[in-house]
Scaffold this motif. Structure first.
Motif, PDB file in Angstrom:
ATOM      1  N   SER A 222       0.859  -1.177   0.000  1.00 38.34           N
ATOM      2  CA  SER A 222       0.000   0.000   0.000  1.00 38.34           C
ATOM      3  C   SER A 222       0.892   1.223   0.000  1.00 38.34           C
ATOM      4  N   SER A 223       0.461   2.282  -0.689  1.00 37.04           N
ATOM      5  CA  SER A 223       1.259   3.500  -0.667  1.00 37.04           C
ATOM      6  C   SER A 223       1.162   4.196   0.681  1.00 37.04           C
ATOM      7  N   LYS A 224      -0.042   4.164   1.311  1.00 41.97           N
ATOM      8  CA  LYS A 224      -0.225   4.789   2.614  1.00 41.97           C
ATOM      9  C   LYS A 224      -1.221   3.983   3.439  1.00 41.97           C
ATOM     10  N   ILE A 225      -0.963   3.936   4.746  1.00 45.89           N
ATOM     11  CA  ILE A 225      -1.894   3.299   5.685  1.00 45.89           C
ATOM     12  C   ILE A 225      -2.021   4.184   6.916  1.00 45.89           C
ATOM     13  N   TRP A 226      -3.256   4.412   7.339  1.00 46.84           N
ATOM     14  CA  TRP A 226      -3.531   5.145   8.570  1.00 46.84           C
ATOM     15  C   TRP A 226      -4.130   4.170   9.577  1.00 46.84           C
ATOM     16  N   LEU A 227      -3.476   4.009  10.726  1.00 47.62           N
ATOM     17  CA  LEU A 227      -3.951   3.121  11.789  1.00 47.62           C
ATOM     18  C   LEU A 227      -4.458   3.973  12.938  1.00 47.62           C
ATOM     19  N   ASN A 228      -5.693   3.740  13.349  1.00 51.91           N
ATOM     20  CA  ASN A 228      -6.302   4.567  14.388  1.00 51.91           C
ATOM     21  C   ASN A 228      -6.817   3.701  15.529  1.00 51.91           C
ATOM     22  N   GLN A 229      -6.412   4.050  16.767  1.00 54.91           N
ATOM     23  CA  GLN A 229      -6.879   3.383  17.988  1.00 54.91           C
ATOM     24  C   GLN A 229      -6.708   1.863  17.879  1.00 54.91           C
ATOM     25  N   ALA A 230      -5.464   1.450  17.876  1.00 51.09           N
ATOM     26  CA  ALA A 230      -5.149   0.026  17.738  1.00 51.09           C
ATOM     27  C   ALA A 230      -4.747  -0.559  19.094  1.00 51.09           C
ATOM     28  N   HIS A 231      -5.108  -1.828  19.298  1.00 47.49           N
ATOM     29  CA  HIS A 231      -4.699  -2.591  20.479  1.00 47.49           C
ATOM     30  C   HIS A 231      -4.055  -3.880  19.987  1.00 47.49           C
ATOM     31  N   LEU A 232      -2.738  -4.025  20.218  1.00 45.81           N
ATOM     32  CA  LEU A 232      -1.998  -5.169  19.706  1.00 45.81           C
ATOM     33  C   LEU A 232      -1.480  -6.014  20.860  1.00 45.81           C
ATOM     34  N   THR A 233      -1.629  -7.322  20.740  1.00 49.08           N
ATOM     35  CA  THR A 233      -1.079  -8.266  21.714  1.00 49.08           C
ATOM     36  C   THR A 233       0.045  -9.041  21.040  1.00 49.08           C
ATOM     37  N   VAL A 234       1.236  -9.030  21.670  1.00 49.69           N
ATOM     38  CA  VAL A 234       2.384  -9.748  21.110  1.00 49.69           C
ATOM     39  C   VAL A 234       2.924 -10.702  22.164  1.00 49.69           C
ATOM     40  N   THR A 235       3.557 -11.769  21.719  1.00 50.72           N
ATOM     41  CA  THR A 235       4.173 -12.760  22.592  1.00 50.72           C
ATOM     42  C   THR A 235       5.601 -13.010  22.123  1.00 50.72           C
ATOM     43  N   PRO A 236       6.432 -13.574  22.995  1.00 50.52           N
ATOM     44  CA  PRO A 236       7.806 -13.894  22.573  1.00 50.52           C
ATOM     45  C   PRO A 236       7.851 -14.884  21.411  1.00 50.52           C
ATOM     46  N   ASP A 237       6.743 -15.583  21.126  1.00 48.87           N
ATOM     47  CA  ASP A 237       6.731 -16.551  20.034  1.00 48.87           C
ATOM     48  C   ASP A 237       7.029 -15.901  18.692  1.00 48.87           C
ATOM     49  N   VAL A 238       6.743 -14.596  18.595  1.00 47.64           N
ATOM     50  CA  VAL A 238       6.983 -13.928  17.325  1.00 47.64           C
ATOM     51  C   VAL A 238       8.466 -13.945  16.967  1.00 47.64           C
ATOM     52  N   PHE A 239       9.342 -14.165  17.976  1.00 47.84           N
ATOM     53  CA  PHE A 239      10.775 -14.248  17.720  1.00 47.84           C
ATOM     54  C   PHE A 239      11.302 -15.677  17.819  1.00 47.84           C
TER      55      PHE A 239
END
Length: 861
Positions: free
Chosen positions: A336-353
């Protein structure tokens, strides 16, 4: 004339009989022909009919209760009217089904549209009245009214209405040669899943709507078609226009806040997460190939609201809105040329690494996003010890060549954060700089659970503000933090215990996940205070646990410096220790650390020195504790709480040495205690725990064991490793030694003292203006001369209450005056072992004026 009429009448009658006979003969022949035709048809189709009749004048065959099976499809009709065409024996004029029930064997009736076409070319008009269609024994279509009329030799017009659940549908179509040329469908309050059963899409589109769909074949080719339509309902508004040919779909969608959940099975995962919910607004084009499940979506301007993505552990990513420009999404590409993210809630875990290969397989299609605008993004780190919620961030970013670049900040009353860095999702590698100012300490609770934990006695409460400057590097299986951490106005409360510090400064070499060692270079603490919960003497206080609840073997610590410390019990002002400094240092990088603690107990020096090894499988230490000539009044509140009489006079000394025998794997040590000239408050103390343990209260024990007004006890210590080293274990050793000594005592020693001198000193307040008078200093100098010349002489600082009530304020004046007198005497060379302040009590209600009676005494031999 009459004869002629008779001839005419007879002729007419004869003709009528002839015609009647002829009709009977024709009807018999037609009935026989129909009977033969019907029997052959019933036999060929394995059909059954309860009864039938034929009306030759109307050329109509009536069948009752017809049922037959055709290609696993069951047909049952209460009545069928068939008009034959004798001119074209291959053609029927009309068929009318009443009360027809069609039972399809499974949920894929699309084949019926083509295969049942064998009926359409053979009938001029086909009608269904109040028919029903079942799919896998469940009702699919109800109240079906159908009319098929031949327009030309090879064209037939279809018109139908039917019900699907609570919805109503209307259908019109044109049949040419052996296929449908066009179809138009309208529906109201109908579940889309029912309409899409023939296309096998019923499991992904499950919402009610009103709408219409118009379809026609392309260039009279049966496997090519075009269509357009519109859906409206609670799921939003969706306009569609497209074509289908040879297993390939091309569709243009114009949506207005339309629910995307019907299409989530066709949206590929992104960064290990699957789209599960959301609403879409905008125009977008989709290409989809049935073979290979190829998917392509393109849009110039698209907005997704309430977007949700989940990973395999059901950790959620939520975006209030995502707006894109020039979006391209496919099985192999996301851009995408541009993305606007508004009011985001992200959950991450060590598994991503920890699973880079599986993540890499999913993000190979991720190409680039030239510009990312982030507004109010909240990050939740799901760690094994718990969840860490970071504040809302706003900032900029981009995603190019598999690398996510970001620069986000947060400013509020809850603190100031700044995080910038990059994340290569292919390796994967995350590098970031983190700058935090005045963040609430409770936000970091799970990161501190290794030190401050929750147990059966209650949850640890944390307060304080964090300043942090760190570098973060996260790669395959490893997360590494390095930098500096400061906690201001720290406060920790747990099970009645409380620790406070104005500053905790930590210099971190490396902390994280998957590291060989957690390394802290330096810890510095300033202006700290520890407040113990008030607990009775019988309750154990653990000094060294047998096994730690956390594996500390992989930790390394350079040094610890703690200054300006104090320790109290129950209350902040109930001070036991003051001016405490602690220094721990690891010399040479070994597990063993040098320890030195200095402080004051009741203004007397406390020294603890030795070595400790906290970061091994079984923590161990070798320490010495020394305390000389302390006035033990600070113990009075604790003694009273334990049911023991208070000490109103005396000086205590202690020496403790505990070390570990590495060969025998046990602790050895020696404890020496001394209490000189102890006097306890008068009264009975039936709750004294020593009565239960030894048969005497503490006052009696001290009296029986004292010689020359000095109580002494020496206790050897020997504690195997498998035991928990605690105050309780040491206490048991003390009790055993006391019991042994009491058994050897035959009589109680008494001491006779002679008074050498007495002086009265008025009470003073804690004020610079209220100083000892000239005459008071002269009298105390005289006392000091006697005590210096004869070291066996002692002085008692006995309060006199006069007529005043013993209030807290009066106690403070007495304590302050005693300390002023002691300070002057010690300045003049008097040993603290010769000075005995007396704790004020009701028995000291003496004299006319409140003050301190300075009494110099000497033991009479």
């Amino acid at each position: 004339m009459i004869y002629r009429w008779k001839i005419y009448i007879v002729t007419i009658i004869l003709c009528m009989f002839s015609l009647f006979y002829l009709d009977i003969q024709v009807e018999k022949e037609a009935d026989a022909q129909v009977e033969t035709y019907l029997s052959q048809w019933l036999e060929n189709n394995h059909a059954q009919v309860k009864s039938h009749s034929y009306h030759v004048l109307r050329d109509q065959l009536n069948l009752k209760k017809l049922n037959f099976n055709w290609k696993k499809i069951r047909f049952n009709a209460t009545q069928v009217q068939v008009q034959l065409d004798h001119v074209d024996t291959e053609q029927l004029k009309s068929i009318v089904f009443k009360g027809l029930q069609v039972a399809l064997p499974d949920n894929k009736p699309m084949f019926l549209v083509k295969d049942i076409s064998f009926l359409l070319p053979k009938v001029s008009q086909l009608k269904l009245e109040q028919a029903e269609v079942y799919l896998a024994k469940k009702t699919w279509l109800q109240d079906v009214d159908l009319s098929v009329v031949t327009l030309k030799t090879k064209e037939k017009k279809l018109k139908a209405s039917f019900s699907m659940g609570s919805g109503k549908c209307w259908l019109e179509g044109l049949w040419v040669d052996d296929h449908f040329s066009s179809l138009s469908l309208r529906w109201h309050n109908t579940d889309i899943s029912n309409l899409l059963v023939p296309f096998d899409f019923d499991k992904i589109l499950t919402f009610k709507s009103n709408g219409q769909l118009h379809w026609k074949s392309v260039d009279d080719v049966s496997d090519g078609s075009s269509f357009y339509g519109k859906l409206e309902g609670d799921s939003g508004v969706l306009k569609i226009e497209g074509e289908h040919q040879k297993g390939k779909w091309k569709i243009a969608f114009d949506s207005a806040n339309f629910q995307i959940s019907p299409f989530i099975n066709y949206v590929p995962p992104f960064l290990g997460r699957k789209v599960t919910n959301g609403r879409i607004t905008g125009l977008f084009h989709v290409e989809w190939k049935e073979e290979g499940k190829y998917f392509l979506l393109k849009s110039d301007d698209l907005t997704l609201a309430q977007l949700e993505l989940h990973d395999t552990q059901n950790n959620k990513w939520f975006f209030s809105s995502v707006r894109t420009e020039q979006l391209t999404l496919s099985n192999a590409f996301v851009g995408s040329s541009k993305i606007w993210l508004n009011q985001a809630h992200l959950t991450v875990t060590p598994d991503v690494f920890s699973e880079p290969q599986s993540l890499l397989a999913e993000v190979k299609r991720a190409s680039e996003v030239n510009f990312i605008d982030v507004n109010e993004l909240t990050l939740l780190a799901q760690l094994p010890e718990g969840k860490v919620t970071l504040p809302t961030f706003s900032g900029k970013g981009s995603f190019k060549d598999d690398v996510l670049h970001f620069d986000v900040t947060h400013e509020s009353a809850e603190g100031e954060w700044s995080v910038d860095g990059s994340w290569n999702v292919v390796k994967p590698l995350l590098v970031a700089s983190i700058d935090v100012q005045k963040a609430p300490l409770p936000q970091f609770r799970p990161l501190l659970s290794q030190v401050w934990y929750t147990d059966k006695k209650g949850r640890t409460e944390l307060q304080g503000r964090v300043d942090l400057k760190m570098k973060l590097k996260a790669t395959d299986h490893k997360v590494r933090l390095s930098g500096g951490l400061q906690v201001n106005d720290l406060q920790i409360l747990h099970s009645g215990h409380q620790w406070q510090a104005s500053l905790l400064d930590i210099d971190v070499e490396q902390l994280g996940i998957g590291l060989d060692h957690q390394v802290i270079r330096r810890i510095q603490v300033k202006d700290w205070h520890y407040q113990f919960a008030l607990s009775p003497i019988a309750e154990p206080i653990y000094l060294l646990a047998k096994k730690s609840s956390y594996d500390w073997q992989h930790w390394k610590l350079g040094s610890v410096d703690m200054s300006g410390g104090s320790v109290s019990v129950a209350r902040r002002d109930a001070t036991w220790l003051s001016d405490v400094t602690i220094h721990l240092e690891n010399e040479g990088g070994h597990d063993q650390m040098q320890l030195k603690l200095e402080g004051l107990i009741a203004k007397e020096n406390l020294l603890i020195s030795g070595t400790v090894s906290p970061f091994v499988e079984q923590p161990r230490f070798d320490i010495k504790v020394r305390l000389d000539d302390v006035v033990p009044f600070f113990l009075n509140e604790w003694l009273q709480f334990s049911g023991i009489p208070q000490l109103i006079q005396g000086r205590a000394s202690a020496f403790l040495h505990i070390y570990r025998d590495t060969v025998r794997k046990e602790y050895h040590g020696n404890l020496r205690l001394a209490l000189e000239r102890p006097i306890f408050a008068s009264g009975t103390f039936s709750y004294d725990p020593f009565i239960r343990l030894l048969g005497f209260n503490l006052k009696e024990i001290i009296q029986r064991m004292s010689k020359d007004d000095v109580w002494q006890l020496e206790v050897p210590l020997k504690i195997p490793d498998e035991y928990v080293l605690s105050q309780d274990i040491i206490g048991q050793s003390i009790l055993e030694r006391i019991k042994m000594t009491l058994d050897e005592v035959s009589s109680v020693h008494t001491v006779v003292r002679k008074t050498l001198m007495e002086h009265a000193i008025r009470l003073h307040e804690d004020s610079k203006k209220d100083q000892l008078s000239f005459n008071e200093r002269l009298r105390l100098k005289e006392v000091a001369q006697v005590l210096v010349q004869d070291r066996r002489a002692t002085v008692i600082l006995q309060p006199q209450l006069g007529n005043q009530a013993l209030t807290t304020e009066l106690k403070q004046h007495i304590d302050y005056t005693q300390k002023r007198i002691e300070r002057l005497l010690r300045y003049k060379g008097v040993s603290p072992a010769q000075i005995f302040p007396v704790w004020p009590g009701a028995e000291h209600r003496q004299g006319d004026i409140a003050g301190i009676q300075v009494v110099v005494q000497k033991v009479v031999q």
